[in-house]
Design a protein around this motif. Structure first.
Motif, mmCIF file in Angstrom:
data_model
loop_
_atom_site.group_PDB
_atom_site.id
_atom_site.type_symbol
_atom_site.label_atom_id
_atom_site.label_comp_id
_atom_site.label_asym_id
_atom_site.label_seq_id
_atom_site.Cartn_x
_atom_site.Cartn_y
_atom_site.Cartn_z
ATOM 1 N N THR A 76 -31.959 38.037 38.039
ATOM 2 C CA THR A 76 -32.071 39.489 38.050
ATOM 3 C C THR A 76 -30.806 40.067 37.421
ATOM 4 O O THR A 76 -29.827 39.343 37.210
ATOM 5 C CB THR A 76 -32.291 40.042 39.465
ATOM 6 O OG1 THR A 76 -32.603 41.441 39.383
ATOM 7 C CG2 THR A 76 -31.071 39.858 40.345
ATOM 8 N N PHE A 107 -42.526 39.783 36.028
ATOM 9 C CA PHE A 107 -42.673 41.065 36.709
ATOM 10 C C PHE A 107 -44.117 41.547 36.692
ATOM 11 O O PHE A 107 -44.616 42.064 37.698
ATOM 12 C CB PHE A 107 -41.727 42.104 36.102
ATOM 13 C CG PHE A 107 -42.035 42.528 34.697
ATOM 14 C CD1 PHE A 107 -42.791 43.660 34.447
ATOM 15 C CD2 PHE A 107 -41.543 41.807 33.614
ATOM 16 C CE1 PHE A 107 -43.064 44.068 33.156
ATOM 17 C CE2 PHE A 107 -41.801 42.212 32.316
ATOM 18 C CZ PHE A 107 -42.574 43.344 32.081
ATOM 19 N N SER A 129 -46.351 40.063 39.302
ATOM 20 C CA SER A 129 -46.101 40.492 40.675
ATOM 21 C C SER A 129 -46.386 41.972 40.883
ATOM 22 O O SER A 129 -46.019 42.535 41.920
ATOM 23 C CB SER A 129 -44.645 40.188 41.061
ATOM 24 O OG SER A 129 -43.739 40.943 40.284
ATOM 25 N N SER A 141 -45.159 44.530 39.201
ATOM 26 C CA SER A 141 -44.056 45.410 38.841
ATOM 27 C C SER A 141 -44.239 45.900 37.411
ATOM 28 O O SER A 141 -44.834 45.213 36.572
ATOM 29 C CB SER A 141 -42.729 44.660 38.973
ATOM 30 O OG SER A 141 -41.669 45.378 38.373
ATOM 31 N N SER A 193 -41.486 46.662 35.650
ATOM 32 C CA SER A 193 -40.151 46.517 35.083
ATOM 33 C C SER A 193 -39.658 45.085 35.248
ATOM 34 O O SER A 193 -39.802 44.482 36.318
ATOM 35 C CB SER A 193 -39.170 47.480 35.764
ATOM 36 O OG SER A 193 -37.842 47.209 35.361
ATOM 37 N N ASN A 194 -39.043 44.575 34.194
ATOM 38 C CA ASN A 194 -38.427 43.253 34.241
ATOM 39 C C ASN A 194 -37.203 43.216 35.151
ATOM 40 O O ASN A 194 -36.668 42.152 35.444
ATOM 41 C CB ASN A 194 -38.019 42.838 32.817
ATOM 42 C CG ASN A 194 -37.635 41.378 32.702
ATOM 43 O OD1 ASN A 194 -38.377 40.494 33.108
ATOM 44 N ND2 ASN A 194 -36.471 41.124 32.134
ATOM 45 N N TYR A 232 -37.114 44.141 38.335
ATOM 46 C CA TYR A 232 -37.453 43.776 39.718
ATOM 47 C C TYR A 232 -38.839 43.153 39.740
ATOM 48 O O TYR A 232 -39.754 43.597 39.069
ATOM 49 C CB TYR A 232 -37.356 44.980 40.667
ATOM 50 C CG TYR A 232 -38.127 46.209 40.233
ATOM 51 C CD1 TYR A 232 -39.463 46.402 40.601
ATOM 52 C CD2 TYR A 232 -37.514 47.192 39.457
ATOM 53 C CE1 TYR A 232 -40.163 47.529 40.203
ATOM 54 C CE2 TYR A 232 -38.205 48.332 39.059
ATOM 55 C CZ TYR A 232 -39.525 48.492 39.431
ATOM 56 O OH TYR A 232 -40.218 49.605 39.037
ATOM 57 N N TYR A 233 -38.978 42.104 40.538
ATOM 58 C CA TYR A 233 -40.226 41.339 40.574
ATOM 59 C C TYR A 233 -40.183 40.401 41.772
ATOM 60 O O TYR A 233 -39.176 40.315 42.483
ATOM 61 C CB TYR A 233 -40.401 40.539 39.278
ATOM 62 C CG TYR A 233 -39.319 39.496 39.057
ATOM 63 C CD1 TYR A 233 -39.507 38.169 39.451
ATOM 64 C CD2 TYR A 233 -38.100 39.838 38.474
ATOM 65 C CE1 TYR A 233 -38.513 37.217 39.256
ATOM 66 C CE2 TYR A 233 -37.101 38.900 38.289
ATOM 67 C CZ TYR A 233 -37.312 37.585 38.677
ATOM 68 O OH TYR A 233 -36.323 36.655 38.507
ATOM 69 N N GLN A 243 -39.515 51.399 41.962
ATOM 70 C CA GLN A 243 -39.062 50.153 42.592
ATOM 71 C C GLN A 243 -39.301 50.181 44.102
ATOM 72 O O GLN A 243 -39.774 49.192 44.677
ATOM 73 C CB GLN A 243 -37.579 49.899 42.305
ATOM 74 C CG GLN A 243 -37.077 48.602 42.944
ATOM 75 C CD GLN A 243 -35.669 48.225 42.563
ATOM 76 O OE1 GLN A 243 -35.270 47.057 42.674
ATOM 77 N NE2 GLN A 243 -34.866 49.177 42.119
#
Length: 427
Positions: free
Chosen positions: A200, A227, A230, A232, A234-235, A237-238, A262
């Motif tokens: 991350t 991401f 899962s 999400s 955005s790369n 947060y995942y 997020q």
């Protein structure tokens, strides 16, 4: 070792609590020449988990004519399967990256060695897939950089038979010098091409120049994580699951307020966690919420105030952070109080960066801080079954790994003390 060892002092408080380990300053940056013999040779190979039983192979070439194809199989040189991927590149001021290939292969069998080749020719690489059930082992290290200390730390990690590496931010320390992203990928390729690296972002990945560049251009282009799989957008947060462990990688440097994408994603992700099939729940991010070092004091407070109740309600077992260039282990804690139903927080921002160590700690130390030391090193987490895991931290002691701190951990999903009642949530 003797010449350097004479300069080292190990300080211990009267009750055996390690408060500091005075180290030499950070070693010099490594000089890494390109490993590529031609523009078409694959280089900077690294792998990451993606979805169920799949692996993403990422590599770079200097030629756009190399196909984003990966051939693979379970015997050397016998490539019975293949997959095609996508290609991207980015520009940063006067710098233009090579062609970055991302190819997902699978489905793959668990706990098996695969041999693979990128782009249709060149060197053969191999990796081992993680097991599908316990036991499973993780190497954990943050704030790596690319100094001589980094090389020593990576060597120690290589000797640990881990299944997955977790990195809570600050990878290359390129800091706007984009060619350092290339040299970093060369440096870590021997490990990152053989075991999945799940990373991350940290503050050194931001690299934003107002009106000229966006944040995280290099990080997002080079280190693509699962991401989308899962849920999400955005790369930064995942989450992913592996062998009975649900791991959430959060972004310390993207919006985390209660109205943010997020925050809403984290709520939804927690709601999907099944503690019967994934009894262990781990969270990773860069800026620590708990910190008794004088460096970066309070920088994680806003994120903690917003998100810590979510982690507490979900009964997160462990939280790993970086940013502070030292090691620190806390007991289970919630709202800055010892709490048997809170997460165990560990700061592991000591991989070997060029900025040196954060050697000054606050005194007296908080009661919930159990061990702290300013040394380069790495962590090893071995989860043996649905209830018990072992954590150890290994100091990089003049190029020798020395186990200095260790603890057995019992997870919260099977705890009779911690319930889902409103009283627990209120703390």
């Amino acid at each position: 070792m003797a010449s350097m060892g004479a300069a080292l002092t190990f300080l211990v408080l009267y009750f055996g609590y390690a408060c500091a380990y005075v180290r030499p300053p950070a070693r010099s940056m490594l000089s890494l020449a390109s490993h590529s013999a031609s523009h078409t040779d694959p280089q900077q190979v690294h792998i990451s988990l993606v979805g169920k039983n799949h692996m993403r192979i990422t590599w770079l070439t200097q030629s756009k004519d190399v196909p984003s194809a990966v051939e693979y199989g379970t015997s050397p040189g016998a490539y019975i399967s293949s997959a095609n991927g996508e290609i991207t590149k980015y520009s940063y001021m006067l710098y233009k990256s090579g062609y970055i290939h991302h190819t997902v292969i699978g489905p793959l069998d668990a706990d098996k060695t695969y041999y693979y080749r990128c782009g249709g020719y060149g060197l053969e690489y191999s990796f081992k897939t993680p097991p599908s059930q316990f036991p499973i082992s993780f190497a954990i290290v943050g704030d790596l950089g690319q100094t001589e200390w980094t090389a020593s730390t990576l060597e120690h990690i290589q000797n640990f038979k881990h299944d997955v590496l977790l990195l809570p931010g600050d990878l290359s320390y390129a800091d706007y010098k984009q060619d350092l992203w290339d040299s970093f990928a060369h440096l870590v390729e021997p490990l990152a091409s053989r075991r999945p690296w799940m990373v991350t972002e940290g503050n050194h990945e931001i690299e934003k120049i107002p009106l000229l560049t966006h944040s995280f251009d290099a990080f997002n282009a080079r280190w693509r994580m699962p991401f989308e799989e899962s849920g999400s957008d955005s790369n930064l947060y995942y989450s992913f699951e592996v062998a009975g462990v649900h791991i959430i990688m959060l972004g310390s440097y993207t919006d985390y307020g209660k109205d943010s994408d997020q925050y809403k994603w984290l709520q939804a992700d927690f709601s999907r966690v099944n503690r019967r099939t994934t009894p262990w729940l781990i969270v990773v991010f860069h800026s620590p919420w708990y910190n008794s070092n004088t460096a970066h004091q309070g920088e994680g407070d806003d994120m903690m105030e917003t998100m810590e109740p979510l982690l507490y309600t979900a009964k997160v077992d462990m939280v790993f952070a970086g940013h502070v260039h030292a090691y620190e282990r806390f007991t289970r804690v919630y709202k800055k109080n010892i709490n048997p139903c809170g997460a165990m927080h560990i700061t592991i921002g000591d991989g070997g960066n060029r900025e040196g160590l954060a050697s000054k700690f606050l005194n007296p130390h908080p009661q919930y801080s159990l061990f702290r030391e300013a040394s380069f090193g790495h962590g090893e987490l071995s989860i043996y079954n649905a209830t018990h895991a072992h954590w150890s931290w290994h100091r990089n002691d003049d190029d020798q790994p020395v186990k200095v701190d260790e603890v057995w951990i019992t997870n919260l999903s099977n705890s009779s003390t911690c319930t889902d009642s409103d009283d627990m949530v209120k703390g």
